[in-house]
Design a protein around this motif. Structure first.
Motif, PDB file in Angstrom:
ATOM      1  N   ASP A 273       0.871  -1.177   0.000  1.00 13.41           N
ATOM      2  CA  ASP A 273       0.000   0.000   0.000  1.00 13.41           C
ATOM      3  C   ASP A 273       0.909   1.228   0.000  1.00 13.41           C
ATOM      4  OD1 ASP A 273       0.836   0.059   2.704  1.00 13.41           O
ATOM      5  OD2 ASP A 273      -1.073  -0.685   3.444  1.00 13.41           O
ATOM      6  N   VAL A 274       0.329   2.397  -0.222  1.00 12.22           N
ATOM      7  CA  VAL A 274       1.123   3.625  -0.285  1.00 12.22           C
ATOM      8  C   VAL A 274       0.573   4.603   0.747  1.00 12.22           C
ATOM      9  CG1 VAL A 274       1.940   5.534  -1.705  1.00 12.22           C
ATOM     10  CG2 VAL A 274       1.648   3.254  -2.724  1.00 12.22           C
ATOM     11  N   ILE A 275       1.415   4.990   1.688  1.00  8.55           N
ATOM     12  CA  ILE A 275       1.017   5.873   2.789  1.00  8.55           C
ATOM     13  C   ILE A 275       0.982   7.308   2.268  1.00  8.55           C
ATOM     14  CG2 ILE A 275       1.638   6.659   5.090  1.00  8.55           C
ATOM     15  CD1 ILE A 275       3.080   3.867   5.383  1.00  8.55           C
ATOM     16  N   ASP A 276      -0.204   7.880   2.211  1.00  9.19           N
ATOM     17  CA  ASP A 276      -0.432   9.113   1.456  1.00  9.19           C
ATOM     18  C   ASP A 276      -0.669  10.337   2.325  1.00  9.19           C
ATOM     19  OD1 ASP A 276      -2.889   8.136   2.393  1.00  9.19           O
ATOM     20  OD2 ASP A 276      -3.997   9.081   0.771  1.00  9.19           O
ATOM     21  N   ASN A 277      -0.295  10.283   3.593  1.00 10.05           N
ATOM     22  CA  ASN A 277      -0.621  11.399   4.491  1.00 10.05           C
ATOM     23  C   ASN A 277       0.105  12.689   4.129  1.00 10.05           C
ATOM     24  OD1 ASN A 277       1.766   9.981   5.373  1.00 10.05           O
ATOM     25  ND2 ASN A 277       1.705  11.145   7.287  1.00 10.05           N
ATOM     26  N   LYS A 278       1.202  12.617   3.407  1.00 15.03           N
ATOM     27  CA  LYS A 278       1.946  13.814   3.037  1.00 15.03           C
ATOM     28  C   LYS A 278       1.813  14.161   1.558  1.00 15.03           C
ATOM     29  CE  LYS A 278       5.307  13.263   6.764  1.00 15.03           C
ATOM     30  NZ  LYS A 278       6.743  13.145   7.138  1.00 15.03           N
ATOM     31  N   LEU A 279       0.881  13.495   0.872  1.00 17.83           N
ATOM     32  CA  LEU A 279       0.647  13.778  -0.543  1.00 17.83           C
ATOM     33  C   LEU A 279      -0.465  14.816  -0.690  1.00 17.83           C
ATOM     34  CD1 LEU A 279       0.916  10.198  -2.108  1.00 17.83           C
ATOM     35  CD2 LEU A 279       2.699  11.956  -1.853  1.00 17.83           C
ATOM     36  N   PRO A 280      -0.593  15.427  -1.878  1.00 17.86           N
ATOM     37  CA  PRO A 280      -1.577  16.499  -2.071  1.00 17.86           C
ATOM     38  C   PRO A 280      -3.010  16.077  -1.752  1.00 17.86           C
ATOM     39  CG  PRO A 280      -0.054  16.410  -3.919  1.00 17.86           C
ATOM     40  CD  PRO A 280       0.232  15.196  -3.078  1.00 17.86           C
ATOM     41  N   ALA A 281      -3.842  17.054  -1.435  1.00 17.12           N
ATOM     42  CA  ALA A 281      -5.221  16.784  -1.039  1.00 17.12           C
ATOM     43  C   ALA A 281      -6.082  16.348  -2.219  1.00 17.12           C
ATOM     44  CB  ALA A 281      -5.821  18.022  -0.375  1.00 17.12           C
ATOM     45  N   PHE A 282      -5.876  16.962  -3.393  1.00 21.31           N
ATOM     46  CA  PHE A 282      -6.731  16.682  -4.547  1.00 21.31           C
ATOM     47  C   PHE A 282      -6.633  15.201  -4.915  1.00 21.31           C
ATOM     48  CE2 PHE A 282      -7.571  17.064  -9.259  1.00 21.31           C
ATOM     49  CZ  PHE A 282      -8.929  17.302  -9.115  1.00 21.31           C
ATOM     50  N   GLU A 283      -7.772  14.517  -4.956  1.00 26.85           N
ATOM     51  CA  GLU A 283      -7.770  13.070  -5.048  1.00 26.85           C
ATOM     52  C   GLU A 283      -7.121  12.547  -6.328  1.00 26.85           C
ATOM     53  OE1 GLU A 283     -11.722  11.659  -4.420  1.00 26.85           O
ATOM     54  OE2 GLU A 283     -11.656  12.042  -2.248  1.00 26.85           O
ATOM     55  N   TYR A 284      -7.404  13.175  -7.462  1.00 21.99           N
ATOM     56  CA  TYR A 284      -6.830  12.680  -8.715  1.00 21.99           C
ATOM     57  C   TYR A 284      -5.314  12.740  -8.666  1.00 21.99           C
ATOM     58  CZ  TYR A 284      -5.548  12.242 -13.600  1.00 21.99           C
ATOM     59  OH  TYR A 284      -4.955  11.829 -14.777  1.00 21.99           O
ATOM     60  N   ASP A 285      -4.779  13.883  -8.239  1.00 23.68           N
ATOM     61  CA  ASP A 285      -3.332  14.030  -8.169  1.00 23.68           C
ATOM     62  C   ASP A 285      -2.735  13.020  -7.186  1.00 23.68           C
ATOM     63  OD1 ASP A 285      -3.548  16.104  -9.945  1.00 23.68           O
ATOM     64  OD2 ASP A 285      -3.295  17.685  -8.441  1.00 23.68           O
ATOM     65  N   ARG A 286      -3.401  12.866  -6.060  1.00 25.43           N
ATOM     66  CA  ARG A 286      -2.885  11.946  -5.040  1.00 25.43           C
ATOM     67  C   ARG A 286      -2.883  10.509  -5.560  1.00 25.43           C
ATOM     68  NH1 ARG A 286      -5.842  11.010   0.403  1.00 25.43           N
ATOM     69  NH2 ARG A 286      -6.974  12.854  -0.311  1.00 25.43           N
ATOM     70  N   ASP A 287      -3.959  10.119  -6.226  1.00 24.78           N
ATOM     71  CA  ASP A 287      -4.036   8.760  -6.760  1.00 24.78           C
ATOM     72  C   ASP A 287      -2.942   8.501  -7.791  1.00 24.78           C
ATOM     73  OD1 ASP A 287      -6.207   8.341  -5.143  1.00 24.78           O
ATOM     74  OD2 ASP A 287      -7.694   8.445  -6.765  1.00 24.78           O
ATOM     75  N   GLN A 288      -2.639   9.514  -8.602  1.00 24.15           N
ATOM     76  CA  GLN A 288      -1.572   9.348  -9.589  1.00 24.15           C
ATOM     77  C   GLN A 288      -0.211   9.188  -8.915  1.00 24.15           C
ATOM     78  OE1 GLN A 288      -2.270   8.913 -12.882  1.00 24.15           O
ATOM     79  NE2 GLN A 288      -4.379   9.027 -12.148  1.00 24.15           N
ATOM     80  N   LEU A 289       0.023   9.939  -7.858  1.00 25.08           N
ATOM     81  CA  LEU A 289       1.294   9.839  -7.145  1.00 25.08           C
ATOM     82  C   LEU A 289       1.414   8.498  -6.417  1.00 25.08           C
ATOM     83  CD1 LEU A 289       1.498  13.473  -5.727  1.00 25.08           C
ATOM     84  CD2 LEU A 289       3.003  12.462  -7.456  1.00 25.08           C
ATOM     85  N   VAL A 290       0.309   8.034  -5.844  1.00 25.60           N
ATOM     86  CA  VAL A 290       0.299   6.716  -5.205  1.00 25.60           C
ATOM     87  C   VAL A 290       0.656   5.638  -6.229  1.00 25.60           C
ATOM     88  CG1 VAL A 290      -1.272   4.953  -4.280  1.00 25.60           C
ATOM     89  CG2 VAL A 290      -1.242   7.254  -3.288  1.00 25.60           C
ATOM     90  N   ALA A 291       0.034   5.698  -7.379  1.00 18.80           N
ATOM     91  CA  ALA A 291       0.297   4.710  -8.425  1.00 18.80           C
ATOM     92  C   ALA A 291       1.744   4.791  -8.918  1.00 18.80           C
ATOM     93  CB  ALA A 291      -0.669   4.915  -9.594  1.00 18.80           C
ATOM     94  N   ALA A 292       2.264   5.992  -9.053  1.00 17.35           N
ATOM     95  CA  ALA A 292       3.638   6.165  -9.524  1.00 17.35           C
ATOM     96  C   ALA A 292       4.636   5.593  -8.523  1.00 17.35           C
ATOM     97  CB  ALA A 292       3.930   7.643  -9.775  1.00 17.35           C
ATOM     98  N   ARG A 293       4.363   5.782  -7.234  1.00 18.83           N
ATOM     99  CA  ARG A 293       5.271   5.248  -6.219  1.00 18.83           C
ATOM    100  C   ARG A 293       5.260   3.724  -6.249  1.00 18.83           C
ATOM    101  NH1 ARG A 293       8.613   8.002  -5.467  1.00 18.83           N
ATOM    102  NH2 ARG A 293       7.713   9.687  -4.222  1.00 18.83           N
ATOM    103  N   ALA A 294       4.077   3.129  -6.368  1.00 16.39           N
ATOM    104  CA  ALA A 294       3.991   1.678  -6.450  1.00 16.39           C
ATOM    105  C   ALA A 294       4.679   1.159  -7.710  1.00 16.39           C
ATOM    106  CB  ALA A 294       2.523   1.239  -6.420  1.00 16.39           C
ATOM    107  N   ARG A 295       4.538   1.875  -8.815  1.00 19.75           N
ATOM    108  CA  ARG A 295       5.203   1.477 -10.051  1.00 19.75           C
ATOM    109  C   ARG A 295       6.719   1.468  -9.867  1.00 19.75           C
ATOM    110  NH1 ARG A 295       3.907   1.331 -15.267  1.00 19.75           N
ATOM    111  NH2 ARG A 295       1.917   2.413 -14.938  1.00 19.75           N
ATOM    112  N   GLU A 296       7.238   2.507  -9.237  1.00 23.47           N
ATOM    113  CA  GLU A 296       8.679   2.606  -9.003  1.00 23.47           C
ATOM    114  C   GLU A 296       9.167   1.419  -8.161  1.00 23.47           C
ATOM    115  OE1 GLU A 296      11.822   5.999  -7.337  1.00 23.47           O
ATOM    116  OE2 GLU A 296       9.667   6.174  -6.919  1.00 23.47           O
TER     117      GLU A 296
END
Length: 360
Positions: A273-296
């Motif tokens: 899973d990806v811990i998102d407490n420090k990622l942006p509030a906007f859901e679309y942007d946050r979901d993209q960053l979560v996915a990018a981290r998992a991809r990496e």
């Protein structure tokens, strides 16, 4: 990769490198099994009670998963309310659900420092600790012999901050038996079910920090010691609770996986899973960053070897451990998992589907 597209068959990369059978293979593949031969099974941690009370949750597990593992149920706290009592209600119900839906169930966990019932603090000697650990593993693995193909035998054994001479995390087992509790647990599990895949499962090895580097090295040292002494061990579980705001140490993680494979051990992703407490509030942007981290993270693993399974620690944002420890300051719900709170797929699920289809 919805379940209807993932036709049961010879799932996963298996344990070819270690000479063992694939623990997740199906014994009765369908006529379309060839469609799945190159796929890696995906699974999720499950809250068993919700399978009865929440239809959309149950449907999501059935639709997407080929593997399940209980969030609880097989932990000592749930299983052993008293020294002379075993309560198998949760794991029995989960394995029945898995059997009914053509899935496999992983066992989590046999020896861990956490989720221990209070009575275990009365274990006062090495002899008592050995007797209790052997009794527990013999009883639990014996109950599911031949039905649970893969066990997290030892969970989170490495100290948070390993130091010379103190690399193993403190626990009732470490305090009473020392490091040999790990060997004892593995040998006991192997004796009870010789067909089971035996896994050492751990976390916090993937970031470019000294702590992660030290933990990788301590884990490798433990694995080498066990292998050198012919202790039965088949795989390493990389949990993958990824801080969303931290890069992946791609070189360090890839080298770790490469070294594990050189030891003739398999690799699983067990709790992604990806811990998102420090990622942006906007859901679309946050979901993209979560996915990018998992991809990496997955790319770093796949650069060295193909894992035999990928599991997330939960499937929907509706039920996740993350806000217990990493609640967002803005009060917005955490979104660490492949499906949103309404069980709709997000960008993370697309990444998982890409990698579970990528087997060669």
């Amino acid at each position: 990769m919805r379940r209807r597209d993932f036709v049961v068959g010879a799932l996963g990369a298996g344990l070819a490198s270690s000479g063992a059978l694939d623990p997740f293979a199906r014994s009765h593949p369908t006529a379309k099994a060839a469609d799945a031969r190159r796929s890696i099974p995906y699974g999720s941690a499950v809250r068993t009670d919700l399978l009865v009370t929440e239809f959309d949750y149950r449907a999501a597990i059935v639709d997407y998963c080929q593997l399940v593992v209980g969030e609880g149920g097989l932990k000592w706290f749930d299983l052993r309310p008293s020294q002379d009592q075993f309560v198998f209600d949760q794991p029995d119900r989960l394995i029945a659900f898995a059997d009914q839906n053509g899935m496999k169930m992983r066992g989590h966990t046999l020896a861990w420092y956490g989720a221990m019932p209070e009575w275990t603090q009365t274990i006062g000697s090495a002899a008592a600790a050995e007797r209790e650990l052997v009794h527990h593993i013999t009883t639990v693995v014996g109950r599911y012999q031949g039905r649970i193909p893969s066990w997290d035998v030892v969970n989170e054994a490495i100290a948070d901050h390993p130091e010379s001479g103190a690399t193993i995390r403190g626990s009732i087992w470490q305090e009473r038996l020392g490091k040999r509790y790990i060997e004892l647990a593995l040998r006991t599990a192997a004796e009870v079910d010789p067909s089971a895949q035996l896994v050492i499962n751990d976390y916090n090895i993937e970031n470019p920090t000294q702590q992660c580097s030290d933990r990788r090295q301590a884990l490798l040292d433990l694995l080498r010691d066990l292998k050198d002494r012919d202790v039965p061990l088949h795989a390493v579980g990389i949990q993958g609770h990824l801080p969303g705001d931290m890069d992946i140490d791609r070189d360090g993680l890839s080298k770790f996986v490469e070294t594990v494979k050189e030891m003739q051990l398999d690799v699983l992703v067990t709790e992604l899973d990806v811990i998102d407490n420090k990622l942006p509030a906007f859901e679309y942007d946050r979901d993209q960053l979560v996915a990018a981290r998992a991809r990496e993270f997955l790319e770093a693993i796949f650069d060295a070897a193909q894992p035999s399974a990928i599991l997330t620690w939960g499937i929907t944002d509706r039920y996740t451990w993350v806000p217990m420890w990493f609640k967002r300051d803005d009060g917005k719900p955490n979104r660490p998992l492949p499906l949103d709170a309404g069980c709709r797929p997000k960008a993370l699920m697309k990444v998982i589907e890409e990698f579970t289809r990528a087997a060669e």
